[in-house]
Every structure is written in structure tokens, then in C-alpha cells.
Design an enzyme around this catalytic site. Sequence first.
Site, short mmCIF file in Angstrom:
data_model
loop_
_atom_site.label_atom_id
_atom_site.label_comp_id
_atom_site.label_asym_id
_atom_site.label_seq_id
_atom_site.Cartn_x
_atom_site.Cartn_y
_atom_site.Cartn_z
N ASN A 1 0.83 -1.21 0.00
CA ASN A 1 0.00 0.00 0.00
C ASN A 1 0.87 1.26 0.00
O ASN A 1 0.57 2.22 -0.70
CB ASN A 1 -0.95 0.00 1.20
CG ASN A 1 -2.18 -0.85 0.92
OD1 ASN A 1 -3.04 -0.46 0.14
ND2 ASN A 1 -2.25 -2.03 1.53
N HIS B 1 -8.23 -1.37 6.04
CA HIS B 1 -8.53 -2.66 6.68
C HIS B 1 -9.11 -3.60 5.62
O HIS B 1 -9.97 -3.18 4.83
CB HIS B 1 -9.53 -2.44 7.83
CG HIS B 1 -9.82 -3.69 8.58
ND1 HIS B 1 -8.95 -4.23 9.49
CD2 HIS B 1 -10.89 -4.52 8.54
CE1 HIS B 1 -9.46 -5.34 9.99
NE2 HIS B 1 -10.64 -5.54 9.44
N MET C 1 0.27 -2.74 12.07
CA MET C 1 -0.34 -3.81 12.85
C MET C 1 -0.26 -3.54 14.34
O MET C 1 0.05 -4.43 15.14
CB MET C 1 0.32 -5.15 12.51
CG MET C 1 0.12 -5.56 11.08
SD MET C 1 -1.65 -5.58 10.64
CE MET C 1 -1.56 -6.12 8.95
C1 GAR Z 1 -3.24 -4.75 4.03
O1 GAR Z 1 -3.98 -5.76 3.40
C2 GAR Z 1 -4.06 -4.04 5.06
O2 GAR Z 1 -5.42 -3.98 4.75
C3 GAR Z 1 -3.83 -4.90 6.27
O3 GAR Z 1 -2.47 -5.25 6.19
C4 GAR Z 1 -2.10 -5.38 4.84
C5 GAR Z 1 -0.78 -4.67 4.63
O4 GAR Z 1 -0.28 -4.96 3.36
N1 GAR Z 1 -4.12 -4.18 7.46
C6 GAR Z 1 -4.73 -4.72 8.50
O5 GAR Z 1 -5.06 -5.89 8.55
C7 GAR Z 1 -4.97 -3.76 9.65
N2 GAR Z 1 -5.93 -4.29 10.55
P1 GAR Z 1 0.94 -4.13 2.78
O6 GAR Z 1 2.02 -4.08 3.86
O7 GAR Z 1 1.37 -4.90 1.58
O8 GAR Z 1 0.44 -2.76 2.44
#
Ligand code: GAR
Length: 232
Positions: free
Chosen positions: A49, A144, A125
Site C-alpha cells: 500500500n 482494513h 499492525m
Molecule cells: C493490508 O492488506 C491491510 O489492509 C492490512 O495489512 C495489509 C498490509 O499490506 N491491514 C490490516 O489488517 C490492519 N488491521 P501491505 O504491507 O502490503 O500494504
Amino acid sequence: MKQDNKEYMENNLSYDLNEQSLISPLDSETSLFSPKIRLGILASGNGSNFEYIVKSIENKQLNAEISILIVNNPKCLAINKALKYKIPYAIIDHRDCNSRYEHDMLVKKKLEDLSVELVVMAGWMRIVGEEIINSFKNRIINIHPSLLPSFKGVDAIQQAIEKKVTITGCTVHYVQKEVDSGSIIIQAAVPLKEQESKEKLKKRIQSMEHIILPLAIAKVAKNIRTSFMDNK
Ligand code: GAR
């Protein structure tokens, strides 16, 4: 997929499209604002992200600059992306702190020292404490991987699979004290496919996250700029 969603994405975004996905609301093509918004990104994981925020800025879809990427884990892959795109980053490892409060205060100080205007939790997290939330009231958002208010908390994708829902998705929302509960800014719905692995579903959800997070940032940034003008 609704025609205007599909057209919008084809015309404006170079990401993979998930057929049958739906983004709502999709009014963000009007989310133009100036001057640039200064972002602080918080990440704990792969940083995909984070990378798409960088790409949106590079593609001029988002009028922003990233003042800092903060990670809480020195092994977090988001760091490699910061190095790749030459974005300043800070490792504030929670394991070096005596309490959650101490960690929060270090994160808050870093964001404030750099005059960050909008904080984006992009795969952060950790639960953020009230001190950060109050300092960045209406200026801290989170992504999320579910259609909130369903499936709050950890492993939202697994929760959705276990409940046998037929549509899940992702949500960008304002952060408030209760986890995954603040007002919703934008969501994308992703229908489940029969026999699909969790990993494949996660990929499809994340490809929608990569679209909606920059859109949500633009929307909130426009609000920040507008309320600044209102108070002048
Ligand atoms: C994402 O899918 C985000 O929605 C999730 O962690 C991932 C991070 O991916 N977040 C949560 O679960 C928060 N509760 P990334 O590091 O590749 O962006």
C-alpha cells in the site's frame, strides 16, 4: 462492475482491475486540492500500500509528499520500498520501548517534528493510542481488509472466509479509539470465488486497496485544505 467505476479506473488508474469489484463512493476524481499534503505513513509489513501511494504521487494522481515512513519492525519489507523510492524512513521498534505509551509518544513526536498533516496507517499492525489520535483528529486514517463494520481486528480475510460470506472487500476509515470503528471514507467490494485460495483472495482485495487508499487520501486531504480555508 458498474460502468462508471470501470470507466473511471480504466481512464485514471493503471492497476489491475478486479472484474465485478465495486468502489463506493467514487467521487474522488473531484478531490483536487493544493498545496501538496504532507503525509506520514505507518507500516509494519510488505509495504505494498505504501508503494502504491508513492506511485500515485509519481503519476500525479495524488498531490502529496511523503515526509516519513515509520515502521515498527526493522525486518519490515516496506523499508526496501522506501530505499527504492528514496523516501525518508524511521524504524521505531516497539520492542525497544517499555510501554505502548512510550512507543506511541515516539511515533507522535516524529510525525509532529516533521509537520505531518495526514497520517496513513498502511498495514500498521498496532493499536494506536489516544495521544496520537487526539493530535491528529480527523487526520489519521487506516486501511482494513474487510467491508467494515464486518470482520474487525486480526486476520479479517480469514474471518470472512470462515463466515462463508459471498462478498468481502476493504475499507479506508478514520481512526478512533475503538479499533476499526471510525467513520468510513471509501470501500471496495470484492466477491468471493468458489474454491479460491485465501492467498488469491488476499491478492484481489489488496489490488483494490491499492486503488482506494490513494483515493481516500485525496478525499481527506481535500477536507483538510478546505477546513483550513474556512478557518482563515
Ligand atoms: C493490508 O492488506 C491491510 O489492509 C492490512 O495489512 C495489509 C498490509 O499490506 N491491514 C490490516 O489488517 C490492519 N488491521 P501491505 O504491507 O502490503 O500494504
